[in-house]
Design a protein around this motif. Sequence first.
Motif, PDB file in Angstrom:
ATOM      1  N   VAL A 312       0.829  -1.251  -0.038  1.00 22.13           N
ATOM      2  CA  VAL A 312       0.057  -0.009   0.016  1.00 22.13           C
ATOM      3  C   VAL A 312       0.753   1.192   0.042  1.00 22.13           C
ATOM      4  O   VAL A 312       1.841   1.376   0.809  1.00 22.13           O
ATOM      5  N   ILE A 313       0.883   2.088  -0.917  1.00 16.99           N
ATOM      6  CA  ILE A 313       1.398   3.416  -0.855  1.00 16.99           C
ATOM      7  C   ILE A 313       0.633   4.629  -0.966  1.00 16.99           C
ATOM      8  O   ILE A 313      -0.609   4.610  -1.510  1.00 16.99           O
ATOM      9  N   ILE A 314       1.266   5.323  -0.012  1.00 15.84           N
ATOM     10  CA  ILE A 314       0.508   6.763   0.042  1.00 15.84           C
ATOM     11  C   ILE A 314       1.591   7.659  -0.275  1.00 15.84           C
ATOM     12  O   ILE A 314       2.368   7.946   0.379  1.00 15.84           O
ATOM     13  N   ASP A 315       1.309   8.233  -1.479  1.00 13.79           N
ATOM     14  CA  ASP A 315       2.342   9.197  -1.977  1.00 13.79           C
ATOM     15  C   ASP A 315       1.800  10.665  -1.728  1.00 13.79           C
ATOM     16  O   ASP A 315       0.894  11.162  -2.274  1.00 13.79           O
ATOM     17  N   GLY A 316       2.593  11.175  -0.590  1.00 15.64           N
ATOM     18  CA  GLY A 316       2.289  12.338  -0.213  1.00 15.64           C
ATOM     19  C   GLY A 316       1.223  12.388   0.896  1.00 15.64           C
ATOM     20  O   GLY A 316       0.013  12.531   0.725  1.00 15.64           O
ATOM     21  N   ILE A 317       1.788  12.081   2.142  1.00 17.40           N
ATOM     22  CA  ILE A 317       1.045  11.987   3.363  1.00 17.40           C
ATOM     23  C   ILE A 317       0.981  13.464   3.794  1.00 17.40           C
ATOM     24  O   ILE A 317       0.206  13.780   4.656  1.00 17.40           O
ATOM     25  N   ALA A 318       2.247  14.254   3.386  1.00 15.53           N
ATOM     26  CA  ALA A 318       2.218  15.631   3.986  1.00 15.53           C
ATOM     27  C   ALA A 318       1.383  16.411   3.442  1.00 15.53           C
ATOM     28  O   ALA A 318       0.717  17.497   4.123  1.00 15.53           O
ATOM     29  N   SER A 319       1.187  16.435   2.282  1.00 17.51           N
ATOM     30  CA  SER A 319       0.454  17.693   1.424  1.00 17.51           C
ATOM     31  C   SER A 319      -1.053  17.832   1.874  1.00 17.51           C
ATOM     32  O   SER A 319      -1.140  18.757   2.162  1.00 17.51           O
ATOM     33  N   PRO A 320      -1.603  16.720   2.056  1.00 21.14           N
ATOM     34  CA  PRO A 320      -3.067  17.263   2.835  1.00 21.14           C
ATOM     35  C   PRO A 320      -3.100  17.718   4.098  1.00 21.14           C
ATOM     36  O   PRO A 320      -3.928  18.432   4.459  1.00 21.14           O
ATOM     37  N   PHE A 321      -2.033  17.584   4.977  1.00 26.64           N
ATOM     38  CA  PHE A 321      -1.949  17.881   6.465  1.00 26.64           C
ATOM     39  C   PHE A 321      -1.216  19.121   6.440  1.00 26.64           C
ATOM     40  O   PHE A 321      -1.319  19.700   7.702  1.00 26.64           O
ATOM     41  N   ARG A 322      -0.786  19.577   5.323  1.00 26.41           N
ATOM     42  CA  ARG A 322       0.161  20.815   5.751  1.00 26.41           C
ATOM     43  C   ARG A 322      -0.572  22.010   5.241  1.00 26.41           C
ATOM     44  O   ARG A 322      -0.270  23.018   5.690  1.00 26.41           O
ATOM     45  N   HIS A 323      -1.629  21.964   4.486  1.00 26.02           N
ATOM     46  CA  HIS A 323      -2.383  23.076   3.880  1.00 26.02           C
ATOM     47  C   HIS A 323      -3.418  23.361   4.676  1.00 26.02           C
ATOM     48  O   HIS A 323      -4.628  22.422   4.883  1.00 26.02           O
ATOM     49  N   ASP A 324      -3.896  24.553   5.171  1.00 32.43           N
ATOM     50  CA  ASP A 324      -5.092  24.842   6.079  1.00 32.43           C
ATOM     51  C   ASP A 324      -5.204  24.063   6.777  1.00 32.43           C
ATOM     52  O   ASP A 324      -6.463  23.508   6.976  1.00 32.43           O
ATOM     53  N   PHE A 325      -4.222  23.925   7.852  1.00 35.62           N
ATOM     54  CA  PHE A 325      -4.758  23.038   8.872  1.00 35.62           C
ATOM     55  C   PHE A 325      -4.368  23.832  10.059  1.00 35.62           C
ATOM     56  O   PHE A 325      -3.284  24.111  10.392  1.00 35.62           O
ATOM     57  N   ASP A 326      -5.483  24.552  10.558  1.00 33.65           N
ATOM     58  CA  ASP A 326      -5.111  25.532  12.104  1.00 33.65           C
ATOM     59  C   ASP A 326      -4.944  24.848  13.238  1.00 33.65           C
ATOM     60  O   ASP A 326      -3.848  25.301  13.946  1.00 33.65           O
ATOM     61  N   ASP A 327      -5.583  23.805  13.575  1.00 37.81           N
ATOM     62  CA  ASP A 327      -5.554  23.125  14.823  1.00 37.81           C
ATOM     63  C   ASP A 327      -4.437  22.107  14.798  1.00 37.81           C
ATOM     64  O   ASP A 327      -4.740  21.018  14.238  1.00 37.81           O
ATOM     65  N   LEU A 328      -3.126  22.575  15.256  1.00 42.98           N
ATOM     66  CA  LEU A 328      -2.088  21.516  15.246  1.00 42.98           C
ATOM     67  C   LEU A 328      -2.203  20.448  16.073  1.00 42.98           C
ATOM     68  O   LEU A 328      -1.712  19.219  15.718  1.00 42.98           O
ATOM     69  N   SER A 329      -2.950  20.533  17.307  1.00 43.60           N
ATOM     70  CA  SER A 329      -3.083  19.194  18.043  1.00 43.60           C
ATOM     71  C   SER A 329      -3.971  18.351  17.473  1.00 43.60           C
ATOM     72  O   SER A 329      -3.966  17.068  17.534  1.00 43.60           O
TER      73      SER A 329
END
Lengths: 448, 329
Positions: A312-329
């Motif tokens: 199972v490959i998830i290419d790009g786990i960072a990009s959905p979570f880096r853009h407009d995510f205000d609540d870091l916790s």
Amino acid sequence: MVIRGPLGLITILTSPVSLFFLSSYTLAGPLKTKPGKPRPFRRARDVTRPGPGGVWATRASRASRSTSPVRRLCAFKMQRKLVCFPLSPAVRVKLVAAGFQTAEDILEVKPSELSKEVGISKEEALETLQIVRRECLADKPRCAGTSVTVKKCTALELLEQEHTQGFIITFCSALDNILGGGIPLMKTTEVCGVPGVGKTQLCMQLAVDVQIPECFGGVAGEAVFIDTEGSFMVDRVATLATACIQHLLLIAGAHTDEAELAQKHQKALEDFTLENILSHIYYFRCHEYTELLAQVYLLPDFLSDHSKVQLVIIDGIASPFRHDFDDLSLRMRLLNGLAQQMISLANNHRLAVILTNQMTTKIDKSQALLVPALGESWGHAATIRLIFHWEQKQRFATLYKSPSQKESTIPFQITPQGFRDAAVTAPSSQAGASLNFRKRSREQEEEC
Amino acid sequence: MGLLRAGLCPGLTEEIVQLLKGRRIKTVADLAAANLEEVAQKCSLSYKALVALRRVLLAQFSAFPLNGADLYEELKTSTAILSTGIGSLDKLLDAGLYTGEVTEIAGGPGSGKTQVCLCVAANVAHSLQQNVLYVDSNGGMTASRLLQLLQARTQDEEKQAGALRRIQVAHAFDIFRMLDMLQDLRGAMAQQATASSGAVKVVIVDSVTAVVAPLLGGQQREGLALMMQLARELKILARDLGVAVVVTNHLTRDRDGRRFKPALGRSWSFVPSTRILLDVLEGAGTLGSSQRTVCLTKSPRQPTGLQEVIDIGTLGTEKQSPELPAEQT
């Protein structure tokens, strides 16, 4: 103090261990007996009379003097507080307000009575009872292992399992060596790197390599590719697949003298065609983090339908979570949950999980370092971490974290045929190294 | 204290339960706190019967006090100190892991927590011949690495296989499974308590943050309750069953973002009695160095701030066979 023990023998309770049964619901530690203290003496018929819920509802199930080991184990299990079960918070609050604290209290009640007493709907009551009962039933020794039970095995069995498990080769022998044979199954591997260094290339190469037949040393599985950045190019995968088929034909050609092997090779190569390879890569495109989370949540069902999937490959786990995510916790919570789901998938379905991550700059003691994105705690999420970086027009892969291999760095290159070992350093091969597919070659980059 | 049910103790019949329920006395705690004269009058029950009932229930549910001398005697006979197999770590931990206590190993990614845990498991299984339960929650348990560690200690394959058989591995990737498993273990050990051989002496949970972190943060408060439930299970396991519990924890950044501290917050910091911090040796040079510093940050016996250096490439083999290779790439 004298009691009638399970074998009908009179046993004197002096050892701390047997007192543990008595004190199991007094929350005290092991203690000495106090002579003359009155204790409720349970008669034999109270012990053996089954209650409405079967053996679970035996009234005396709390007594240490239960007659059978299973019942004693059940008695022990019954002290489980409701917070240990995955119930919804609203239902649990109502249960506690009505006075139900432990699993035993609930198991003796029928669903209709429970819904009336607690004030929840009949469906919720039934679901609650099912969750509590299933958890308890799953621990009973004679029950067949369900998916709820935690399987235990000895390290020896695990070792035998690991020996028979294959690795997914990457066609770069240096990388395979530092990983101990290739990408291991049942573990999550994270690949971090700056843009253009070759993470997606590796992912596409692995999606083809996982399908290599067993007689050639592969695992003969299928691949799931979850794309969040849109960097998956089908024509590139077709090129990689064709190159892989050519490579296997060469290997088969080299072994034509061994008849049995040659026959196996021939048979395997008949199925290993471009169409088959492409049709065994299941592609999902997710645009946002909610879609990604939903897709991962639905993966177990998909995997039970397609049991041959080994990657199972998830290419790009960072990009959905880096853009407009205000609540870091919240982001950390979601990412950690995702990481646990992935390792659980890898373990239950015996597949390898590859995640790709981006890099970010961290200012540390007045120097700027290039580190993997998504924060410090994400560093613990994957089992194995590879970081790809540039060094003067040469790509390097560093194994940063692994449970069984040492940290090391090796060079590699991306050719038109795919992910390969680095060419031997010679002036003529500089041209080969700079033949980057689709991206311009870089000048000096910071080492991470 | 549980719900009042008929048959909970002799003398508690269904009609008494119903009458008490009518007066809003549902649990044992309610009965213990109620004014029995009033209840006897209103429910037309005998006062003597109610008092006897309350006494019996309290005897059944209350805790017994234990005096200090007895406790000390008991601890002296039941506590064992298990060597970790790493000399400098033993020095830090005052001779090793104490049964009856929870020890925490915290460190950043790649700092060697899993390696130390594997070394402890290998040492306890091989040199001390005790059973170990290894709870894996992030996929770090690799049996081939365990075999490497054992091969560095003995060349006899039978002994290696025997040691591997004594290590039980369980995979628990979410908190409910982990709680189930720890409760199972408690139940199983309580049953076979008379047979001292075959009992698990060390429980290694690698890592506890992986199962708890998906619950903390955000708006929900459930996470903290579950974390404390897990803490309670681990402490009961350690204290009541005489097991040495080792947990691993991650590091997070401080509020001002400058220093690193162990994850899971202040509530968790009270759970382990000993905490050690693993870090990469500063100035160790390039990547690939397997030197790590171990620092004692919390201990009931030693002064904090003690530091040692360990080499995770050659764990446990320092004085035994220096010519063996550390690891092959």
